[in-house]
Design a protein around this motif. Sequence first.
Motif, PDB file in Angstrom:
ATOM      1  N   SER A  56       0.841  -1.197   0.000  1.00 38.33           N
ATOM      2  CA  SER A  56       0.000   0.000   0.000  1.00 38.33           C
ATOM      3  C   SER A  56       0.877   1.248   0.000  1.00 38.33           C
ATOM      4  N   GLY A  57       0.555   2.162  -0.898  1.00 35.50           N
ATOM      5  CA  GLY A  57       1.335   3.395  -1.021  1.00 35.50           C
ATOM      6  C   GLY A  57       2.330   3.341  -2.153  1.00 35.50           C
ATOM      7  N   SER A  58       2.597   2.123  -2.686  1.00 37.82           N
ATOM      8  CA  SER A  58       3.471   2.041  -3.865  1.00 37.82           C
ATOM      9  C   SER A  58       2.596   1.852  -5.091  1.00 37.82           C
ATOM     10  N   TRP A  59       2.462   0.609  -5.576  1.00 35.76           N
ATOM     11  CA  TRP A  59       1.574   0.400  -6.729  1.00 35.76           C
ATOM     12  C   TRP A  59       0.121   0.265  -6.312  1.00 35.76           C
ATOM     13  N   TYR A  60      -0.128  -0.086  -5.047  1.00 38.78           N
ATOM     14  CA  TYR A  60      -1.494  -0.296  -4.553  1.00 38.78           C
ATOM     15  C   TYR A  60      -1.886   0.887  -3.672  1.00 38.78           C
ATOM     16  N   ARG A  61      -2.948   1.579  -4.082  1.00 33.86           N
ATOM     17  CA  ARG A  61      -3.394   2.769  -3.360  1.00 33.86           C
ATOM     18  C   ARG A  61      -4.822   2.561  -2.851  1.00 33.86           C
ATOM     19  N   GLU A  62      -5.095   3.027  -1.647  1.00 37.18           N
ATOM     20  CA  GLU A  62      -6.424   2.935  -1.049  1.00 37.18           C
ATOM     21  C   GLU A  62      -6.971   4.339  -0.821  1.00 37.18           C
ATOM     22  N   THR A  63      -8.174   4.595  -1.331  1.00 41.16           N
ATOM     23  CA  THR A  63      -8.728   5.945  -1.238  1.00 41.16           C
ATOM     24  C   THR A  63      -9.558   6.159   0.022  1.00 41.16           C
ATOM     25  N   GLY A  64     -10.146   5.067   0.564  1.00 43.30           N
ATOM     26  CA  GLY A  64     -11.065   5.241   1.682  1.00 43.30           C
ATOM     27  C   GLY A  64     -12.299   6.018   1.283  1.00 43.30           C
ATOM     28  N   SER A  65     -12.635   5.992   0.011  1.00 41.66           N
ATOM     29  CA  SER A  65     -13.724   6.819  -0.524  1.00 41.66           C
ATOM     30  C   SER A  65     -14.694   5.979  -1.343  1.00 41.66           C
ATOM     31  N   GLY A  66     -15.757   6.627  -1.800  1.00 36.82           N
ATOM     32  CA  GLY A  66     -16.774   5.964  -2.601  1.00 36.82           C
ATOM     33  C   GLY A  66     -16.283   5.627  -3.998  1.00 36.82           C
ATOM     34  N   MET A  67     -17.161   4.986  -4.774  1.00 32.66           N
ATOM     35  CA  MET A  67     -16.770   4.512  -6.092  1.00 32.66           C
ATOM     36  C   MET A  67     -16.471   5.651  -7.056  1.00 32.66           C
ATOM     37  N   GLY A  68     -17.278   6.706  -7.021  1.00 36.12           N
ATOM     38  CA  GLY A  68     -17.038   7.826  -7.929  1.00 36.12           C
ATOM     39  C   GLY A  68     -15.695   8.474  -7.667  1.00 36.12           C
ATOM     40  N   ALA A  69     -15.384   8.729  -6.395  1.00 35.18           N
ATOM     41  CA  ALA A  69     -14.103   9.336  -6.045  1.00 35.18           C
ATOM     42  C   ALA A  69     -12.946   8.420  -6.412  1.00 35.18           C
ATOM     43  N   THR A  70     -13.135   7.118  -6.206  1.00 35.46           N
ATOM     44  CA  THR A  70     -12.075   6.160  -6.527  1.00 35.46           C
ATOM     45  C   THR A  70     -11.837   6.096  -8.032  1.00 35.46           C
ATOM     46  N   LEU A  71     -12.896   6.150  -8.807  1.00 38.04           N
ATOM     47  CA  LEU A  71     -12.735   6.179 -10.264  1.00 38.04           C
ATOM     48  C   LEU A  71     -12.033   7.463 -10.709  1.00 38.04           C
ATOM     49  N   ASN A  72     -12.318   8.562 -10.042  1.00 42.35           N
ATOM     50  CA  ASN A  72     -11.628   9.815 -10.372  1.00 42.35           C
ATOM     51  C   ASN A  72     -10.128   9.684 -10.132  1.00 42.35           C
ATOM     52  N   VAL A  73      -9.753   9.069  -9.010  1.00 46.10           N
ATOM     53  CA  VAL A  73      -8.331   8.858  -8.720  1.00 46.10           C
ATOM     54  C   VAL A  73      -7.716   7.938  -9.758  1.00 46.10           C
ATOM     55  N   ALA A  74      -8.421   6.856 -10.084  1.00 46.15           N
ATOM     56  CA  ALA A  74      -7.899   5.913 -11.078  1.00 46.15           C
ATOM     57  C   ALA A  74      -7.708   6.576 -12.432  1.00 46.15           C
ATOM     58  N   SER A  75      -8.665   7.388 -12.837  1.00 45.71           N
ATOM     59  CA  SER A  75      -8.540   8.044 -14.138  1.00 45.71           C
ATOM     60  C   SER A  75      -7.392   9.045 -14.137  1.00 45.71           C
ATOM     61  N   GLY A  76      -7.164   9.707 -12.986  1.00 41.13           N
ATOM     62  CA  GLY A  76      -6.065  10.658 -12.900  1.00 41.13           C
ATOM     63  C   GLY A  76      -4.703   9.992 -12.876  1.00 41.13           C
ATOM     64  N   MET A  77      -4.645   8.764 -12.377  1.00 41.13           N
ATOM     65  CA  MET A  77      -3.376   8.034 -12.251  1.00 41.13           C
ATOM     66  C   MET A  77      -3.155   7.029 -13.375  1.00 41.13           C
ATOM     67  N   ASP A  78      -4.116   6.881 -14.295  1.00 45.36           N
ATOM     68  CA  ASP A  78      -4.057   5.788 -15.285  1.00 45.36           C
ATOM     69  C   ASP A  78      -3.866   4.455 -14.561  1.00 45.36           C
ATOM     70  N   ALA A  79      -4.755   4.213 -13.590  1.00 46.72           N
ATOM     71  CA  ALA A  79      -4.631   3.027 -12.745  1.00 46.72           C
ATOM     72  C   ALA A  79      -5.784   2.068 -12.984  1.00 46.72           C
ATOM     73  N   TYR A  80      -5.606   0.832 -12.537  1.00 47.94           N
ATOM     74  CA  TYR A  80      -6.656  -0.178 -12.562  1.00 47.94           C
ATOM     75  C   TYR A  80      -7.535  -0.023 -11.329  1.00 47.94           C
ATOM     76  N   THR A  81      -8.797  -0.425 -11.450  1.00 45.53           N
ATOM     77  CA  THR A  81      -9.678  -0.494 -10.286  1.00 45.53           C
ATOM     78  C   THR A  81     -10.863  -1.394 -10.598  1.00 45.53           C
ATOM     79  N   LEU A  82     -11.452  -1.933  -9.545  1.00 47.61           N
ATOM     80  CA  LEU A  82     -12.662  -2.741  -9.676  1.00 47.61           C
ATOM     81  C   LEU A  82     -13.860  -1.856  -9.386  1.00 47.61           C
ATOM     82  N   THR A  83     -14.867  -1.913 -10.234  1.00 49.40           N
ATOM     83  CA  THR A  83     -16.060  -1.089 -10.057  1.00 49.40           C
ATOM     84  C   THR A  83     -17.303  -1.887 -10.423  1.00 49.40           C
ATOM     85  N   ASP A  84     -18.427  -1.517  -9.819  1.00 48.31           N
ATOM     86  CA  ASP A  84     -19.692  -2.088 -10.288  1.00 48.31           C
ATOM     87  C   ASP A  84     -20.019  -1.448 -11.630  1.00 48.31           C
ATOM     88  N   ARG A  85     -20.687  -2.190 -12.485  1.00 49.55           N
ATOM     89  CA  ARG A  85     -20.950  -1.713 -13.846  1.00 49.55           C
ATOM     90  C   ARG A  85     -21.858  -0.480 -13.860  1.00 49.55           C
TER      91      ARG A  85
END
Length: 271
Positions: free
Chosen positions: A166-195
């Motif tokens: 945690s803190g290197s390649w794996y990041r935890e937002t402690g936030s909802g799905m929308g906020a987490t997707l925003n972080v993922a899109s800003g970082m070009d990162a992978y994430t699991l989301t409901d459709r």
Amino acid sequence: MFRGIIRAALITLGLTAGSAWAEEPFIVVQSTTSTQNSGLLDYILPWFEAESGIDVRVVAVGTGQAIRNAINGDGDVLLVHAKTDEEQFVADGWGVERKDLMYNDFVLVGPKSDPAQIKGGSDILTALTAVAAADAPFVSRGDDSGTHKAEMGHWVATDIDPTQDSGSWYRETGSGMGATLNVASGMDAYTLTDRATWLSFGNKLNLEILVEGDPRLFNQYGVILVNPEKHPGVRANAGQRFIDWLTGPDGQAAIESFKLDDQQVFFPNAN
């Protein structure tokens, strides 16, 4: 069009009835964020409210927090998506009965550059193993939500503990799905989301669905009346009426008719 007519009628009723509307019965629903963020509840609740005269007030939080809120008596109905925890909620006496309501699925999204080379796959465990092996950025909700619980279950099945990194390649937002997707899109990162949340999310940028279709990505929702024997303030009659509507033909038809981008998002399965 019918939804617009109902909304207009409700607004008119509120304007003409004045304080009398505020005296109408209401219930509090502790719900997962995906049902709210996707627009599902905004879509179906006016139908129930117009038919019943019961105002539905939604608290949209992660599943874990919704369950804790219900245990504390801060709600009448629980609508979440973590079946094992829901069954435990009932077994512990906090809920009266759990009923299947509807389902959809989770998807693994990530950058179009796809450094883990998982695009087009249908095995979530293989995909997560490849993400970890590549040290590719992965963003987790880390909030004890239904989506987070599902994600962690998949990591356990891979015998990988990503929280060690945690803190290197794996990041935890402690936030909802929308906020987490925003972080993922800003970082070009992978994430699991409901459709549902993915389809309603407007800031996709470089993200796209890379892995889908694994039966392990099945996402079941359940609905439970909070036990009035534990919390006498629970509006049991109104709450049960809402559950009966949701799981009955009218509610199931309303859920089925909800679409995003011309796609059916939730699939009713109460019966």
